[in-house]
Design a protein around this motif. Structure first.
Motif, PDB file in Angstrom:
ATOM      1  N   SER A   4     -11.631  12.492  19.547  1.00 37.36           N
ATOM      2  CA  SER A   4     -11.183  11.113  19.203  1.00 37.36           C
ATOM      3  C   SER A   4     -10.770  10.888  17.925  1.00 37.36           C
ATOM      4  CB  SER A   4     -12.277   9.797  19.563  1.00 37.36           C
ATOM      5  OG  SER A   4     -13.338  10.110  18.810  1.00 37.36           O
ATOM      6  N   HIS A   5     -10.627  11.663  16.814  1.00 35.87           N
ATOM      7  CA  HIS A   5      -9.925  11.835  15.570  1.00 35.87           C
ATOM      8  C   HIS A   5      -8.431  11.810  15.716  1.00 35.87           C
ATOM      9  CE1 HIS A   5      -9.941  12.545  11.139  1.00 35.87           C
ATOM     10  NE2 HIS A   5      -9.347  13.632  11.458  1.00 35.87           N
ATOM     11  N   PHE A   6      -7.858  10.955  14.818  1.00 35.53           N
ATOM     12  CA  PHE A   6      -6.512  11.132  14.705  1.00 35.53           C
ATOM     13  C   PHE A   6      -5.983  12.300  13.740  1.00 35.53           C
ATOM     14  CE2 PHE A   6      -6.485   6.853  16.554  1.00 35.53           C
ATOM     15  CZ  PHE A   6      -5.581   6.617  17.313  1.00 35.53           C
ATOM     16  N   MET A   7      -5.112  12.916  14.137  1.00 36.82           N
ATOM     17  CA  MET A   7      -4.690  14.098  13.557  1.00 36.82           C
ATOM     18  C   MET A   7      -3.173  13.739  13.052  1.00 36.82           C
ATOM     19  SD  MET A   7      -5.929  17.186  15.535  1.00 36.82           S
ATOM     20  CE  MET A   7      -5.955  16.530  17.296  1.00 36.82           C
ATOM     21  N   ARG A   8      -2.836  14.215  11.776  1.00 42.81           N
ATOM     22  CA  ARG A   8      -1.502  13.924  11.358  1.00 42.81           C
ATOM     23  C   ARG A   8      -0.822  15.455  11.937  1.00 42.81           C
ATOM     24  NH1 ARG A   8      -0.992  11.629   5.360  1.00 42.81           N
ATOM     25  NH2 ARG A   8       0.998  12.098   5.880  1.00 42.81           N
ATOM     26  N   ARG A   9       0.462  15.540  11.972  1.00 45.82           N
ATOM     27  CA  ARG A   9       1.196  16.377  12.267  1.00 45.82           C
ATOM     28  C   ARG A   9       0.936  18.039  12.144  1.00 45.82           C
ATOM     29  NH1 ARG A   9       7.013  14.543  12.624  1.00 45.82           N
ATOM     30  NH2 ARG A   9       6.264  13.540  14.659  1.00 45.82           N
ATOM     31  N   LYS A  10       0.763  18.164  10.833  1.00 45.53           N
ATOM     32  CA  LYS A  10       0.234  19.405  10.353  1.00 45.53           C
ATOM     33  C   LYS A  10      -0.988  20.055  10.959  1.00 45.53           C
ATOM     34  CE  LYS A  10      -0.628  22.103   6.230  1.00 45.53           C
ATOM     35  NZ  LYS A  10      -1.095  22.064   4.926  1.00 45.53           N
ATOM     36  N   ASP A  11      -1.947  19.070  11.050  1.00 44.47           N
ATOM     37  CA  ASP A  11      -3.276  19.421  11.870  1.00 44.47           C
ATOM     38  C   ASP A  11      -3.088  19.465  13.326  1.00 44.47           C
ATOM     39  OD1 ASP A  11      -4.801  19.370   9.331  1.00 44.47           O
ATOM     40  OD2 ASP A  11      -4.801  17.248   9.471  1.00 44.47           O
ATOM     41  N   ALA A  12      -2.438  18.604  13.847  1.00 49.30           N
ATOM     42  CA  ALA A  12      -1.987  18.756  15.411  1.00 49.30           C
ATOM     43  C   ALA A  12      -1.594  20.150  15.731  1.00 49.30           C
ATOM     44  CB  ALA A  12      -1.106  17.687  15.497  1.00 49.30           C
ATOM     45  N   ALA A  13      -0.695  20.602  14.843  1.00 47.62           N
ATOM     46  CA  ALA A  13       0.155  21.948  15.020  1.00 47.62           C
ATOM     47  C   ALA A  13      -0.863  22.851  14.799  1.00 47.62           C
ATOM     48  CB  ALA A  13       1.189  22.229  13.881  1.00 47.62           C
ATOM     49  N   ILE A  14      -1.798  22.911  13.901  1.00 45.94           N
ATOM     50  CA  ILE A  14      -2.977  23.799  13.971  1.00 45.94           C
ATOM     51  C   ILE A  14      -3.827  23.783  14.874  1.00 45.94           C
ATOM     52  CG2 ILE A  14      -4.905  24.301  12.395  1.00 45.94           C
ATOM     53  CD1 ILE A  14      -3.250  23.624   9.868  1.00 45.94           C
ATOM     54  N   ILE A  39       2.167  12.805  23.505  1.00 41.19           N
ATOM     55  CA  ILE A  39       2.014  11.500  23.079  1.00 41.19           C
ATOM     56  C   ILE A  39       1.355  11.473  21.715  1.00 41.19           C
ATOM     57  CG2 ILE A  39       0.880   9.468  23.485  1.00 41.19           C
ATOM     58  CD1 ILE A  39       0.700  10.100  26.436  1.00 41.19           C
ATOM     59  N   PHE A  40       2.147  10.496  20.800  1.00 44.00           N
ATOM     60  CA  PHE A  40       1.730  10.326  19.550  1.00 44.00           C
ATOM     61  C   PHE A  40       1.437   8.776  19.328  1.00 44.00           C
ATOM     62  CE2 PHE A  40       6.094  10.909  18.963  1.00 44.00           C
ATOM     63  CZ  PHE A  40       6.658  10.020  18.070  1.00 44.00           C
ATOM     64  N   ARG A  41       1.159   8.450  18.109  1.00 47.79           N
ATOM     65  CA  ARG A  41       1.298   7.036  17.655  1.00 47.79           C
ATOM     66  C   ARG A  41       1.499   6.812  16.308  1.00 47.79           C
ATOM     67  NH1 ARG A  41      -2.478   8.445  21.178  1.00 47.79           N
ATOM     68  NH2 ARG A  41      -3.384   7.128  22.650  1.00 47.79           N
ATOM     69  N   LYS A  42       1.940   5.820  15.636  1.00 50.94           N
ATOM     70  CA  LYS A  42       2.296   5.658  14.261  1.00 50.94           C
ATOM     71  C   LYS A  42       1.266   5.016  13.526  1.00 50.94           C
ATOM     72  CE  LYS A  42       6.005   6.416  13.025  1.00 50.94           C
ATOM     73  NZ  LYS A  42       7.544   7.111  12.632  1.00 50.94           N
ATOM     74  N   ASN A  43       0.890   5.475  12.409  1.00 48.16           N
ATOM     75  CA  ASN A  43       0.127   4.783  11.715  1.00 48.16           C
ATOM     76  C   ASN A  43       0.788   4.339  10.311  1.00 48.16           C
ATOM     77  OD1 ASN A  43      -1.820   3.644   9.789  1.00 48.16           O
ATOM     78  ND2 ASN A  43      -3.037   5.567   9.834  1.00 48.16           N
ATOM     79  N   GLY A  44       1.493   3.397  10.397  1.00 44.55           N
ATOM     80  CA  GLY A  44       2.562   2.785   9.620  1.00 44.55           C
ATOM     81  C   GLY A  44       3.867   3.696   9.724  1.00 44.55           C
ATOM     82  N   ARG A  45       4.164   4.644   8.866  1.00 40.63           N
ATOM     83  CA  ARG A  45       5.473   5.765   9.082  1.00 40.63           C
ATOM     84  C   ARG A  45       5.023   7.009   9.592  1.00 40.63           C
ATOM     85  NH1 ARG A  45       6.686   9.157   5.280  1.00 40.63           N
ATOM     86  NH2 ARG A  45       5.889   8.982   3.242  1.00 40.63           N
ATOM     87  N   ILE A  46       3.618   7.278   9.613  1.00 41.26           N
ATOM     88  CA  ILE A  46       2.923   8.422   9.997  1.00 41.26           C
ATOM     89  C   ILE A  46       2.843   8.912  11.147  1.00 41.26           C
ATOM     90  CG2 ILE A  46       1.100  10.162   9.475  1.00 41.26           C
ATOM     91  CD1 ILE A  46       0.951   8.721   6.627  1.00 41.26           C
TER      92      ILE A  46
END
Length: 75
Positions: A4-14, A39-46
């Protein structure tokens, strides 16, 4: 990794590479623009991803189990 931890794109790819053998940050970015990605969400612009969304997307891309390539032609 906490599911349930949100991952940034780089970590999601890993995560996708380690678990399913596919995925890159560039591919996720392209699919986020064109559609067809997880599916992804935005945390601000990230953009951030949840493991369960990445799993669902990857599993939907994987075909059914087969024993022979001739099974692919069967109705």
């Amino acid at each position: 990794m906490n599911p349930s931890h949100f991952m940034r794109r780089k970590d999601a790819a890993i995560y996708l590479r380690e678990r399913y053998g596919v995925g890159s940050s560039a591919t996720l970015a392209k699919l986020a623009t064109l559609g067809g990605g997880p599916i992804f969400r935005k945390n601000g612009r990230i953009p951030v991803y949840l493991a369960e969304d990445l799993d669902a997307w990857a599993l939907a891309k994987i075909g059914k189990p087969i024993r022979s390539t001739s099974e692919l032609d069967a109705p």
